[in-house]
Design a protein around this motif. Structure first.
Motif, PDB file in Angstrom:
ATOM      1  N   TYR A  50       0.806  -1.219   0.000  1.00  0.00           N
ATOM      2  CA  TYR A  50       0.000   0.000   0.000  1.00  0.00           C
ATOM      3  C   TYR A  50       0.845   1.278   0.000  1.00  0.00           C
ATOM      4  O   TYR A  50       0.304   2.381   0.137  1.00  0.00           O
ATOM      5  N   VAL A 109       2.836   0.267   8.409  1.00  0.00           N
ATOM      6  CA  VAL A 109       2.264   0.764   9.668  1.00  0.00           C
ATOM      7  C   VAL A 109       2.949   0.118  10.882  1.00  0.00           C
ATOM      8  O   VAL A 109       3.748  -0.803  10.745  1.00  0.00           O
ATOM      9  N   GLY A 125      -0.764   4.054  12.316  1.00  0.00           N
ATOM     10  CA  GLY A 125      -1.405   2.987  13.095  1.00  0.00           C
ATOM     11  C   GLY A 125      -2.275   2.107  12.211  1.00  0.00           C
ATOM     12  O   GLY A 125      -1.971   1.892  11.028  1.00  0.00           O
ATOM     13  N   CYS A 126      -3.352   1.601  12.787  1.00  0.00           N
ATOM     14  CA  CYS A 126      -4.237   0.691  12.039  1.00  0.00           C
ATOM     15  C   CYS A 126      -5.517   0.535  12.846  1.00  0.00           C
ATOM     16  O   CYS A 126      -5.448   0.272  14.052  1.00  0.00           O
ATOM     17  N   SER A 127      -6.664   0.672  12.192  1.00  0.00           N
ATOM     18  CA  SER A 127      -7.927   0.567  12.931  1.00  0.00           C
ATOM     19  C   SER A 127      -8.131  -0.832  13.500  1.00  0.00           C
ATOM     20  O   SER A 127      -8.754  -0.998  14.549  1.00  0.00           O
ATOM     21  N   LEU A 128      -7.607  -1.839  12.820  1.00  0.00           N
ATOM     22  CA  LEU A 128      -7.740  -3.205  13.353  1.00  0.00           C
ATOM     23  C   LEU A 128      -6.886  -3.367  14.605  1.00  0.00           C
ATOM     24  O   LEU A 128      -7.353  -3.871  15.625  1.00  0.00           O
ATOM     25  N   ASN A 181      -2.286  -7.987  12.017  1.00  0.00           N
ATOM     26  CA  ASN A 181      -2.666  -6.582  12.178  1.00  0.00           C
ATOM     27  C   ASN A 181      -3.093  -6.338  13.623  1.00  0.00           C
ATOM     28  O   ASN A 181      -4.259  -6.102  13.941  1.00  0.00           O
ATOM     29  N   CYS A 240     -11.277  -3.202   9.404  1.00  0.00           N
ATOM     30  CA  CYS A 240     -10.351  -2.316   8.696  1.00  0.00           C
ATOM     31  C   CYS A 240     -11.154  -1.156   8.142  1.00  0.00           C
ATOM     32  O   CYS A 240     -12.109  -1.362   7.384  1.00  0.00           O
ATOM     33  N   GLU A 241     -10.763   0.054   8.497  1.00  0.00           N
ATOM     34  CA  GLU A 241     -11.546   1.222   8.079  1.00  0.00           C
ATOM     35  C   GLU A 241     -11.476   1.473   6.577  1.00  0.00           C
ATOM     36  O   GLU A 241     -12.281   2.244   6.047  1.00  0.00           O
ATOM     37  N   VAL A 242     -10.538   0.833   5.897  1.00  0.00           N
ATOM     38  CA  VAL A 242     -10.427   0.973   4.442  1.00  0.00           C
ATOM     39  C   VAL A 242     -11.366  -0.020   3.744  1.00  0.00           C
ATOM     40  O   VAL A 242     -12.189   0.354   2.904  1.00  0.00           O
ATOM     41  N   HIS A 243     -11.267  -1.283   4.112  1.00  0.00           N
ATOM     42  CA  HIS A 243     -12.022  -2.320   3.406  1.00  0.00           C
ATOM     43  C   HIS A 243     -13.487  -2.377   3.821  1.00  0.00           C
ATOM     44  O   HIS A 243     -14.325  -2.826   3.045  1.00  0.00           O
ATOM     45  N   GLU A 282     -10.536  -8.611   4.010  1.00  0.00           N
ATOM     46  CA  GLU A 282     -10.982  -7.700   5.064  1.00  0.00           C
ATOM     47  C   GLU A 282     -12.274  -6.982   4.658  1.00  0.00           C
ATOM     48  O   GLU A 282     -12.842  -6.223   5.443  1.00  0.00           O
ATOM     49  N   CYS A 293      -5.873   4.424   2.813  1.00  0.00           N
ATOM     50  CA  CYS A 293      -5.590   4.171   4.228  1.00  0.00           C
ATOM     51  C   CYS A 293      -4.813   5.373   4.760  1.00  0.00           C
ATOM     52  O   CYS A 293      -3.656   5.589   4.371  1.00  0.00           O
ATOM     53  N   HIS A 309      -3.426   5.786   7.499  1.00  0.00           N
ATOM     54  CA  HIS A 309      -2.253   5.381   8.282  1.00  0.00           C
ATOM     55  C   HIS A 309      -1.078   5.060   7.363  1.00  0.00           C
ATOM     56  O   HIS A 309       0.043   5.512   7.592  1.00  0.00           O
ATOM     57  N   MET A 310      -1.351   4.285   6.324  1.00  0.00           N
ATOM     58  CA  MET A 310      -0.282   3.966   5.364  1.00  0.00           C
ATOM     59  C   MET A 310       0.243   5.255   4.720  1.00  0.00           C
ATOM     60  O   MET A 310       1.439   5.376   4.447  1.00  0.00           O
TER      61      MET A 310
HETATM   62  S1  SF4 Z   1      -5.534  -0.757   5.248  1.00  0.00           S
HETATM   63 FE1  SF4 Z   1      -6.812  -1.313   7.008  1.00  0.00          FE
HETATM   64  S2  SF4 Z   1      -5.753  -3.074   7.921  1.00  0.00           S
HETATM   65 FE2  SF4 Z   1      -4.257  -2.032   6.580  1.00  0.00          FE
HETATM   66  S3  SF4 Z   1      -3.218  -0.569   7.938  1.00  0.00           S
HETATM   67 FE3  SF4 Z   1      -4.925   0.545   6.970  1.00  0.00          FE
HETATM   68  S4  SF4 Z   1      -6.574   0.377   8.503  1.00  0.00           S
HETATM   69 FE4  SF4 Z   1      -5.056  -1.217   9.024  1.00  0.00          FE
END
Ligand code: SF4
Length: 326
Positions: free
Chosen positions: A52, A88, A112-115, A141, A198-201, A226, A284, A286-287
């Motif tokens: 990503y 992340v 970070g990551c929502s998961l 994750n 996952c806030e993206v998927h 996800e 994402c 975070h990415m």
């Molecule tokens: S894409 Fe989803 S699972 Fe991957 S880092 Fe972003 S929020 Fe987390």
């Protein structure tokens, strides 16, 4: 170095990404790319980049690229003093778990990551109390503290294999509810899920998939596990980012949609100029904290170093290593 000399030196790198980065934008990246390549040599550093990452990171400065599983596997083979994780925070922690003697840097600690944020170590202990004797399979994750409370880790690429490797009829699978539901549909093992997303998927919908088919007749739709189950049901194929990439290379669909993070299609399309990528995607945030600029600063200032409490690290490492042994 003059601007024209810089552009001439980086021209071979630009050739790699010219289909996804307009020529007007390249001068903005070229200086950071040159500096990062030089810093990597001086620091004896490698850059591990997730699928990503944006194309100028993914294709122009990274040494190892892939999904979470590939990065975890490759992290065990790294022969360098410094690892910069372009991804992340939980990925940087995993790299540190597998390389405790190396310096692991993450360019922005807010990546970070929502998961990972959906569950704590105390939550996992509570799940164990509620379901005594049921093994806990934790998606990578997640934080090192959560991995430390788990029996084994998994990724989206190996989750079914990991679940079935345990030889039990019931497992707890944390923290992604949709991944757990999607794996439950493929196995006889009963799966107890956690409600992380996952806030993206989670933003993809079945109606969106149907609209894509209407707008682009004949399109092949690949979805990440996800995504919600109703999206998976409408897709032609489900797989991790590595699986999606392999599918495109193997099947060479004329037109394809990757239901995942936006940079994925850019990165895969570079290798498949004959495939038409329709690009509905979700970013994402975070990415996208990771940039060439902060990778450069990370290597210049040796920041931000990722460290894990040794008592947590020893147990978290076992969970990751059990997965890698499957
Ligand atoms: S894409 Fe989803 S699972 Fe991957 S880092 Fe972003 S929020 Fe987390």
């Amino acid at each position: 170095m003059s601007a024209s000399a810089l552009l001439s030196r980086t021209a071979p790198l630009y050739q790699r990404v010219k289909s996804v980065i307009p020529p007007m934008e390249w001068p903005v990246f070229a200086d950071d790319i040159e500096a990062i390549l030089d810093l990597k040599r001086r620091r004896n550093a490698v850059i591990l980049a997730h699928n990503y990452m944006t194309p100028e990171i993914f294709h122009c400065v990274s040494d190892i690229v892939g999904d979470s599983l590939a990065l975890a596997r490759e992290a065990t083979k790294v022969d360098a003093d410094v690892i910069v994780l372009a991804g992340v925070h939980f990925m940087a922690e995993t790299a540190k778990l597998l390389n405790p003697a190396k310096t692991v840097l993450i360019p922005d600690t807010r990546a970070g990551c929502s998961l990972a944020a959906s569950i704590t170590a105390a939550d996992v202990r509570l799940m164990r109390e509620r379901h005594p004797g049921v093994p806990i399979v934790t998606y990578v994750n997640s934080s090192a503290a959560v991995k430390a409370e788990s029996d084994i880790c998994c990724t989206s690429g190996n989750a079914k294999k990991v679940v079935e490797s345990l030889g039990v009829d019931r497992v707890i699978m944390l923290p992604d509810e949709y991944l757990a539901q999607n794996i439950a549909a493929q196995t006889k093992v009963k799966i107890i899920a956690w409600a992380g997303h996952c806030e993206v998927h989670e933003r993809f919908t079945a109606a969106e998939v149907r609209a894509l088919r209407g707008d682009h007749p004949g399109v092949t739709i690949l979805a990440h596990p996800e995504c919600p189950p109703e999206v998976i049901a409408e897709a032609d194929y489900t797989g991790s980012t590595a699986d999606m990439s392999a599918y495109v290379g193997r099947e060479k669909p004329g037109r394809v949609v990757l239901l995942t993070e936006c940079s994925m299609a850019d990165n895969v399309s570079v290798h498949h100029p004959d495939v038409d990528f329709v690009r509905p995607c979700n970013l994402c945030p975070h990415m996208k904290r990771i940039t060439l600029g902060n990778i450069r600063t990370a290597l210049e200032e040796m920041r931000y170093e990722v460290n894990i409490d040794p008592a947590i690290a020893v147990r978290a490492r076992q969970s990751v290593e059990r997965m890698l042994a499957v």
